[in-house]
Design an enzyme around this catalytic site. Structure first.
Site, PDB file in Angstrom:
ATOM      1  N   GLY A 114       0.789  -1.221   0.000  1.00 21.37           N
ATOM      2  CA  GLY A 114       0.000   0.000   0.000  1.00 21.37           C
ATOM      3  C   GLY A 114       0.820   1.269   0.000  1.00 21.37           C
ATOM      4  O   GLY A 114       0.272   2.359   0.077  1.00 21.37           O
ATOM      5  N   CYS A 115       2.130   1.168  -0.065  1.00 16.58           N
ATOM      6  CA  CYS A 115       2.950   2.376  -0.053  1.00 16.58           C
ATOM      7  C   CYS A 115       4.062   2.232  -1.059  1.00 16.58           C
ATOM      8  O   CYS A 115       4.925   1.381  -0.907  1.00 16.58           O
ATOM      9  CB  CYS A 115       3.529   2.623   1.337  1.00 16.58           C
ATOM     10  SG  CYS A 115       4.579   4.084   1.399  1.00 16.58           S
ATOM     11  N   GLY A 116       4.047   3.044  -2.091  1.00 16.81           N
ATOM     12  CA  GLY A 116       5.081   2.948  -3.099  1.00 16.81           C
ATOM     13  C   GLY A 116       6.111   4.051  -2.995  1.00 16.81           C
ATOM     14  O   GLY A 116       6.980   4.159  -3.844  1.00 16.81           O
ATOM     15  N   CYS A 118       7.682   4.812   0.187  1.00 16.40           N
ATOM     16  CA  CYS A 118       8.379   4.727   1.470  1.00 16.40           C
ATOM     17  C   CYS A 118       9.883   4.700   1.261  1.00 16.40           C
ATOM     18  O   CYS A 118      10.399   3.954   0.456  1.00 16.40           O
ATOM     19  CB  CYS A 118       7.946   3.468   2.218  1.00 16.40           C
ATOM     20  SG  CYS A 118       6.169   3.343   2.424  1.00 16.40           S
TER      21      CYS A 118
END
Length: 274
Positions: A114-116, A118
């Site tokens: 869900g986090c590209g 970080c």
């Protein structure tokens, strides 16, 4: 689909709760797998993402294109997968000129579901400029709605687990060209872009619409712009930053695309009224 033999899925025994009561006998449930996938370019570690271990060749190429590491599939010379108990290492051999550029960027990623974005060291790198998508032809609204409807039936991992996102690329008439799934929406779009690139579908007259079974984040707009896709449609809402980037890149961004309803947030001129 045989869930027990699919490395992207895991079957587990679970106990259900019905009417606030714990059932005594266990049942079986299907879970979406995720594992570390490390990308190495010319022997140098670059990024480690948590991803669903399916279509990893598409993921590696799509990520490389969307991140600007390579500019064309031909600049990726070799791709090798190595699985071990810790995850999967994807070893890529790219053109020397592109590798020099990669090292100069000095970008470090540490991805998670869900986090590209970080772990990016430079804020300017995170919001780097994207190419403006050429105008091209008008895409009928009906094509976008029908493509999203068709996508719902093309998500076997989600059907089995309820835990994955889907990304699809469609032609201007709404025909689905490529569908890919992953626990991460960014990974799913990378996979779809990679598959389309392998099939030569990112040229004019090919993929015209990107569809997401998720919200529309800033990075999804980035990836669509780099791939030259002029319409991005999402089931849920976009962020304000995503809308601003879509305007800048000349992309029509639609949110809340459900049934016969949608909200158009940018560049309505690319969209036919029917």
């Amino acid at each position: 689909m045989d869930e027990r033999k699919n490395p992207a899925l895991e079957v587990r025994a679970v106990h259900r709760v019905h009417d606030a009561r714990l059932e005594h006998f266990p049942e079986h449930d299907v879970l979406a797998e995720e594992m570390p996938v490390a990308l190495e370019y010319n022997g140098i570690a670059y990024a480690t993402m948590l991803a669903t271990p399916a279509d990893l060749e598409d993921f590696a190429l799509g990520f490389s294109l969307a991140e600007g590491i390579v500019e064309a599939p031909a600049e990726l010379y070799e791709l090798e997968l190595e699985s071990n108990r810790a995850g999967v290492i994807v070893r890529l051999e790219i053109a020397s000129e592109r590798f020099v550029h990669l090292k100069a960027r000095r970008r470090a990623l540490s991805g998670r579901t869900g986090c590209g974005l970080c772990g990016i060291e430079s804020l300017t790198e995170a919001v780097r400029p994207v190419p403006r998508v050429p105008q091209g032809g008008v895409v009928p609204l009906a094509a976008v709605l029908s493509a999203m409807h068709a996508l719902r039936a093309r998500q076997p991992f989600h059907g089995a687990t309820g835990a994955t996102h889907a990304a699809a690329l469609a032609a201007a008439d709404g025909a689905l060209l490529v569908v890919r799934e992953d626990v991460g929406r960014h990974n799913a779009l990378d996979k779809a872009i990679g598959a389309a690139a392998r099939a030569g579908l990112l040229r004019p007259g090919g993929a015209a619409i990107a569809l997401m079974s998720s919200r529309a984040s800033f990075e999804l707009v980035q990836k669509a712009a780099v791939a030259g896709i002029g319409v991005l449609a999402a089931v849920s809402a976009p962020t304000a930053l995503a809308v601003r980037l879509a305007e800048e890149a000349g992309i029509t961004l639609l949110g809340f695309v459900r049934g016969r309803e949608a909200t158009v947030y940018s560049r309505v001129d690319r969209l036919g009224r029917r």
